[in-house]
Design a protein around this motif. Sequence first.
Motif, PDB file in Angstrom:
ATOM      1  N   PRO A  42       1.357   8.778  12.699  1.00 49.09           N
ATOM      2  CA  PRO A  42       1.374   7.379  13.140  1.00 49.09           C
ATOM      3  C   PRO A  42       0.454   6.461  12.333  1.00 49.09           C
ATOM      4  N   ASN A  43      -0.591   7.006  11.730  1.00 52.99           N
ATOM      5  CA  ASN A  43      -1.550   6.189  10.981  1.00 52.99           C
ATOM      6  C   ASN A  43      -1.926   6.849   9.656  1.00 52.99           C
ATOM      7  N   LYS A  66       0.846  -1.197   0.000  1.00 54.98           N
ATOM      8  CA  LYS A  66       0.000   0.000   0.000  1.00 54.98           C
ATOM      9  C   LYS A  66       0.882   1.249   0.000  1.00 54.98           C
ATOM     10  N   TRP A  67       0.275   2.401  -0.249  1.00 52.37           N
ATOM     11  CA  TRP A  67       0.976   3.671  -0.355  1.00 52.37           C
ATOM     12  C   TRP A  67       0.265   4.706   0.513  1.00 52.37           C
TER      13      TRP A  67
END
Length: 180
Positions: free
Chosen positions: A43-44, A33-34
């Motif tokens: 962080p997310n 994923k990118w």
Amino acid sequence: SYYHGVSLMYIPGCINALPDIDHVILMAHMDGKWSVCESLDDPNPEKLSLPEALMVIHKDKEISCMQPHMFDYKGMVSFRSIADLLDLPMIGSPGEVMALTTNKWQTKAVVESCGVPVPKAQLLREGDEIELDPPFIIKPCREDNSMGISLVQDKSQIEEALKTGFSFDDQLICEQFIPL
């Protein structure tokens, strides 16, 4: 992986060197994923497919150039074409140049064809017999950062050197060692 860590290591230096510029990071994750983010501290970050991430970049008209920091073979070669796809100027060499320079055997052939003296060498694949006598260097053909390189000074070291080299690439260069 090693290359993901190396890639992440270089990004802060680039950002810190140009603190007055807004940076957008197109980050490749190990799961394929990118993310598109402004900081590595997020962080997310939202994980996207590559086409989704490219659309986010494409829609941002403030982006003026691309600085690639992906140090595996795909990053050094294939993913540099992202700049071309998005019609962005790129800092650094384009993918086709990196494809040549990342392949040591091809690079050797090109410089030798231009008359540059090069050491005697042989391209090896699994099962090939080495034609040179020690001392010689065995190294992966398409590896970076001095990984997988062995100096063979005695025939008893060949098997371990081949094992090491083939753990990094399916093609090796066996090259005459020339001491300084």
